[in-house]
Design an enzyme around this catalytic site. Structure first.
Site, PDB file in Angstrom:
ATOM      1  N   ASP A   1      20.481   2.639 -40.280  1.00  0.00           N
ATOM      2  CA  ASP A   1      20.472   1.283 -40.836  1.00  0.00           C
ATOM      3  C   ASP A   1      20.360   1.272 -42.357  1.00  0.00           C
ATOM      4  OD1 ASP A   1      20.699   0.126 -38.361  1.00  0.00           O
ATOM      5  OD2 ASP A   1      18.574  -0.334 -38.138  1.00  0.00           O
TER       6      ASP A   1
ATOM      7  N   GLY B   1      25.617  -1.839 -30.426  1.00  0.00           N
ATOM      8  CA  GLY B   1      25.004  -0.561 -30.742  1.00  0.00           C
ATOM      9  C   GLY B   1      23.791  -0.756 -31.616  1.00  0.00           C
ATOM     10  N   HIS B   2      23.020   0.321 -31.766  1.00  0.00           N
ATOM     11  CA  HIS B   2      21.861   0.311 -32.646  1.00  0.00           C
ATOM     12  C   HIS B   2      21.834   1.602 -33.450  1.00  0.00           C
ATOM     13  CE1 HIS B   2      19.749  -3.404 -32.004  1.00  0.00           C
ATOM     14  NE2 HIS B   2      19.809  -3.267 -30.684  1.00  0.00           N
ATOM     15  N   ASP B   3      20.900   1.639 -34.385  1.00  0.00           N
ATOM     16  CA  ASP B   3      20.748   2.739 -35.333  1.00  0.00           C
ATOM     17  C   ASP B   3      20.914   4.112 -34.678  1.00  0.00           C
ATOM     18  OD1 ASP B   3      19.244   3.536 -38.138  1.00  0.00           O
ATOM     19  OD2 ASP B   3      18.555   4.778 -36.488  1.00  0.00           O
TER      20      ASP B   3
ATOM     21  N   ASN C   1      22.302   4.992 -31.877  1.00  0.00           N
ATOM     22  CA  ASN C   1      23.634   5.220 -31.321  1.00  0.00           C
ATOM     23  C   ASN C   1      24.613   5.635 -32.409  1.00  0.00           C
ATOM     24  OD1 ASN C   1      22.896   2.177 -29.717  1.00  0.00           O
ATOM     25  ND2 ASN C   1      22.648   4.163 -28.737  1.00  0.00           N
TER      26      ASN C   1
ATOM     27  N   GLY D   1      26.881  -9.407 -41.779  1.00  0.00           N
ATOM     28  CA  GLY D   1      26.671  -8.312 -40.831  1.00  0.00           C
ATOM     29  C   GLY D   1      27.048  -8.687 -39.412  1.00  0.00           C
TER      30      GLY D   1
ATOM     31  N   ALA E   1      21.678 -23.285 -42.626  1.00  0.00           N
ATOM     32  CA  ALA E   1      22.961 -23.911 -42.339  1.00  0.00           C
ATOM     33  C   ALA E   1      23.444 -23.445 -40.977  1.00  0.00           C
ATOM     34  CB  ALA E   1      23.990 -23.550 -43.411  1.00  0.00           C
ATOM     35  N   ASP E   2      24.113 -24.326 -40.267  1.00  0.00           N
ATOM     36  CA  ASP E   2      24.759 -24.004 -38.999  1.00  0.00           C
ATOM     37  C   ASP E   2      26.231 -23.747 -39.287  1.00  0.00           C
ATOM     38  OD1 ASP E   2      25.844 -23.787 -36.495  1.00  0.00           O
ATOM     39  OD2 ASP E   2      25.003 -25.657 -35.723  1.00  0.00           O
ATOM     40  N   LEU E   3      26.637 -22.498 -39.260  1.00  0.00           N
ATOM     41  CA  LEU E   3      28.000 -22.140 -39.634  1.00  0.00           C
ATOM     42  C   LEU E   3      29.023 -22.545 -38.586  1.00  0.00           C
ATOM     43  CD1 LEU E   3      27.500 -18.665 -41.326  1.00  0.00           C
ATOM     44  CD2 LEU E   3      27.285 -20.957 -42.276  1.00  0.00           C
ATOM     45  N   LYS E   4      28.556 -23.027 -37.457  1.00  0.00           N
ATOM     46  CA  LYS E   4      29.489 -23.536 -36.441  1.00  0.00           C
ATOM     47  C   LYS E   4      29.882 -24.986 -36.710  1.00  0.00           C
ATOM     48  CE  LYS E   4      27.876 -20.408 -32.820  1.00  0.00           C
ATOM     49  NZ  LYS E   4      27.272 -20.290 -31.463  1.00  0.00           N
TER      50      LYS E   4
END
Length: 365
Positions: free
Chosen positions: A153, A122-124, A126, A80, A56-59
């Site tokens: 994560d 950011g990532h895990d 960080n 997320g 699905a395109d939520l836009k």
């Protein structure tokens, strides 16, 4: 175990999909709403195992309406996105809970829904560096090394979201009221430090990295072997340490366990000892004893280890390695569900929604 629990997942990356997969592994009915992009050739995304997939395109109004209809019969939604994105799409908690007051709205982010860094990328690594969870990894003089995805994560993120969502569902079934779960990796990875922080009172952590039992001692460490493979020791308790010295044919008087001043020296001596034999040699001598020993294995090697094989921890499917669901119930692992291709269930679910057939929406194939 989670039969009857219905979850809508707005697919993202990393911890959100893992959380939804974990719930599906435990028996929840999960519908993954994915972006409508071309599915690459080959098997589907393993994090979607046990789920059904719709695109699905939520836009678009059509895509948003699909989610609105799905959540009417759901216990929980997992997303997320960065804070504010779902609200801008018209799919924030206020809108969805107006349609379904019992809905648990699970939000997975690194920094959390508020605070100065909430909108930063950011990532895990960080997140766990800021939370303090990275600080004690590695040894003195070495840079801290992030155990990729494990602490942040998954440990501090996905599993805390899963617990929060399930707690919210229990509360909703009792009160009829849903809740918003703010699962931030900085929060969860800090909470993971509770046991570590408690050990400070026992004197096991007395200083910066490299000065403590787990990162500075000779008896709780990782060593390189003759074949450039590695083994781990965790001979913390005195009886286990005594057995280790016995196995290594070392004089206890020459290796006093708690002489912290001599730890660097004894660690160097241990390094020389373990470098003298291969990992297989050390496994033959120490595996299965109370020394508290383990070889450092790759996931592929782990899958062939007798203990892991006996428990059936890993399996292969479509030429790739997967881990079985955990934990086990009454001694039996939950079955690992099929991995759908992207959008495999779109037609089935959209048709059921258009007919208002809630039972078919959530019915497995």
């Amino acid at each position: 175990m989670l039969s009857g629990v219905k979850v809508v997942e707005i697919c993202g990356i990393g911890p959100g999909p893992f959380c939804a997969m974990h719930l599906a592994d435990l028996g929840a009915n999960v519908i993954a709403v994915e972006r409508s992009v071309q599915e690459p050739a080959g098997p589907g995304y393993v994090m979607n195992r046990g789920k059904r997939s719709v695109v699905a395109d939520l836009k678009t109004a059509e895509g948003r309406n699909l989610v609105l209809k799905l959540i009417e019969g759901a216990d929980a939604l997992i997303e997320g996105m960065r804070p504010g994105v779902m609200e801008r799409l018209g799919l924030g908690p206020d809108v969805l809970q107006a349609r379904n007051p019992r809905l648990v709205y699970g939000r997975m982010t690194g920094w959390g829904q508020d605070g100065p860094l909430a909108h930063a990328a950011g990532h895990d690594n960080n997140y766990i560096s800021l939370s303090g969870a990275l600080y004690y990894t590695g040894t003195e003089g070495e840079v801290p090394i992030s155990p990729i995805t494990a602490i942040g994560d998954i440990g501090g993120g996905a599993l805390y979201l899963a617990i929060g969502v399930l707690a919210g569902i229990m509360n909703a079934r009792e009160t009829g009221k849903g809740t918003v779960v703010d699962a931030a990796i900085v929060d969860g990875s800090a909470h993971l430090l509770s046991l570590l922080l408690a050990t400070k009172r026992k004197g096991l952590i007395v200083g910066p990295r490299g000065k403590n039992v787990h990162d500075g001692s000779h008896f709780f460490s990782t060593y390189r072997c003759k074949d450039d493979e590695y083994i781990t020791l965790g001979s913390l308790e005195p009886q286990f340490y005594a057995l280790l010295l016995q196995k290594l044919e070392l004089d206890p008087a020459a290796f006093p366990q708690w002489d912290r001043e001599r730890w660097p020296e004894m660690r160097e001596q241990f390094a020389g000892i373990f470098a003298g034999r291969t990992r297989a040699d050390w496994c033959a001598l120490l595996d299965g004893t109370d020394v508290c020993f383990g070889p450092v294995l790759s996931p592929e090697e782990a899958a062939t280890h007798p203990h892991m094989k006996a428990r059936g921890v890993y399996f292969e499917r479509d030429g790739r390695l997967e881990a079985m669901p955990a934990p086990r119930f009454d001694g039996t692992a939950m079955p690992a569900g099929a991995v759908p291709v992207r959008g495999q269930h779109t037609e089935q679910i959209v048709n059921a929604l258009s007919r208002g057939d809630a039972a078919k929406v959530w019915a497995a194939e």
